[in-house]
Design a protein around this motif. Structure first.
Motif, PDB file in Angstrom:
ATOM      1  N   GLN A 181       0.835  -1.207   0.000  1.00 12.96           N
ATOM      2  CA  GLN A 181       0.000   0.000   0.000  1.00 12.96           C
ATOM      3  C   GLN A 181       0.875   1.264   0.000  1.00 12.96           C
ATOM      4  N   PRO A 182       0.567   2.242  -0.829  1.00 15.08           N
ATOM      5  CA  PRO A 182       1.370   3.466  -0.906  1.00 15.08           C
ATOM      6  C   PRO A 182       0.984   4.497   0.151  1.00 15.08           C
ATOM      7  N   ILE A 183       1.924   5.384   0.440  1.00 15.19           N
ATOM      8  CA  ILE A 183       1.618   6.586   1.218  1.00 15.19           C
ATOM      9  C   ILE A 183       0.934   7.549   0.250  1.00 15.19           C
ATOM     10  N   THR A 184      -0.302   7.915   0.537  1.00 16.54           N
ATOM     11  CA  THR A 184      -1.083   8.701  -0.424  1.00 16.54           C
ATOM     12  C   THR A 184      -1.225  10.168  -0.056  1.00 16.54           C
ATOM     13  N   ASP A 185      -0.893  10.524   1.177  1.00 22.15           N
ATOM     14  CA  ASP A 185      -1.078  11.908   1.619  1.00 22.15           C
ATOM     15  C   ASP A 185      -0.031  12.222   2.678  1.00 22.15           C
ATOM     16  N   VAL A 186       0.718  13.307   2.496  1.00 21.22           N
ATOM     17  CA  VAL A 186       1.748  13.709   3.467  1.00 21.22           C
ATOM     18  C   VAL A 186       1.561  15.177   3.802  1.00 21.22           C
ATOM     19  N   ARG A 187       1.195  15.459   5.030  1.00 22.93           N
ATOM     20  CA  ARG A 187       1.023  16.828   5.512  1.00 22.93           C
ATOM     21  C   ARG A 187       2.237  17.171   6.367  1.00 22.93           C
ATOM     22  N   THR A 188       3.025  18.131   5.911  1.00 20.48           N
ATOM     23  CA  THR A 188       4.302  18.410   6.561  1.00 20.48           C
ATOM     24  C   THR A 188       4.145  18.679   8.051  1.00 20.48           C
ATOM     25  N   ARG A 189       4.938  17.980   8.843  1.00 24.54           N
ATOM     26  CA  ARG A 189       5.018  18.096  10.299  1.00 24.54           C
ATOM     27  C   ARG A 189       3.697  17.796  11.003  1.00 24.54           C
TER      28      ARG A 189
END
Length: 281
Positions: A162-170
């Motif tokens: 499964q991929p990482i689909t969303d990255v919100r910084t910090r």
């Protein structure tokens, strides 16, 4: 007598002249030595000054070259991770998976699983990603149904690939369920076990997100990260806290963009879960 007196006076005059000349020579030699000494001092001071000046410029040069510029500017957008191939489908009642991880990869279930864990013990999940490993302590005492669901899905290899689909910084990153079948959930949902308002999500804390606004928890994972973790969605159900994996959190956090899409592909390769110590009563 007069001649004798004259000779003596001339002799005394010559002696005085010689003495005066000798004294002048001594003074001249002394002035020369002083002048030479002064020149030497000037040369030494000039050389020292030049040396110190060069040291100063070298120091300034070193300082300026050692300064690394930093930027908090994020890329505007990122990539859309590819969908993952679906696994097997289970119909009817869902049996508990093998604890040793030998069960076949399954991604679609007709019914929610029974209780397959011991709610009196912690569980340790080792989450291996392409950016490193995260170790999380799961606490069934806090959210028994959600921890049970996570353990069952992990042992059925639901999250593998499964991929990482969303990255919100910090703040957080999400492993969204994206299968080639078009499904984004395991086929069932359980009621969310929402914590009390004001619950603080510490860095590395693992949660499950609601499947949608209208139903309960499905399978999507949310990991809290760093100083803005406390601002994360309060509608998620916490599973546990991170025991190790700071470098992995940092590596995934660096994939953030303004849109939330990751700037490069990162995936969960596997999750293994084992029972650990007893939960204090």
């Amino acid at each position: 007598m007069a001649r004798t007196s004259d000779r003596r006076q001339r002799q005394l005059a010559r002696q005085k002249a010689q003495a005066a000349a000798t004294a002048q020579q001594r003074k001249a030699r002394r002035r020369t030595r002083i002048a030479a000494g002064g020149v030497a001092v000037v040369v030494v001071l000039s050389t020292l000054g030049a040396f110190l000046g060069s040291m100063g410029s070298t120091s300034k040069s070193s300082t300026s070259t050692s300064t690394v510029p930093t930027s908090t500017t994020l890329p505007k957008s990122g990539i859309t991770p590819p969908a993952v191939a679906s696994g097997a489908t289970l119909t009817g009642a869902t049996p508990c998976p093998a604890e040793d991880g030998s069960s076949a990869r399954t991604t679609t279930f007709e019914t929610a699983p029974p209780t397959c864990i011991d709610n009196t013990h912690f569980y340790t999940a080792t989450i291996t990603t392409t950016k490193g490993v995260l170790t999380v302590q799961l606490n069934p005492k806090v959210s028994p149904q959600t921890v049970n669901t996570f353990v069952v899905l992990a042992r059925y290899h639901y999250y593998d690939g499964q991929p990482i689909t969303d990255v919100r910084t910090r703040a957080s990153f999400t492993a969204g369920m994206t299968f080639t079948s078009g499904s984004g959930q395991p086929g069932f949902a359980i009621p969310g076990e929402i914590p009390a308002k004001g619950t603080v999500f510490t860095p590395g804390a693992l949660s499950m997100a609601p499947a949608s606004a209208s139903n309960g928890i499905g399978g999507q994972l949310v990991f809290a990260t760093f100083d803005q973790a406390a601002d994360n969605n309060q509608q998620v159900t916490p599973l546990g806290i991170m025991l190790s994996g700071d470098k992995t959190l940092t590596a995934i956090n660096q994939l953030a963009s303004e849109s939330g899409k990751p700037t490069a592909l990162a995936t969960i390769t596997s999750i293994s879960v084992v029972r650990s110590g007893a939960i204090p009563s």
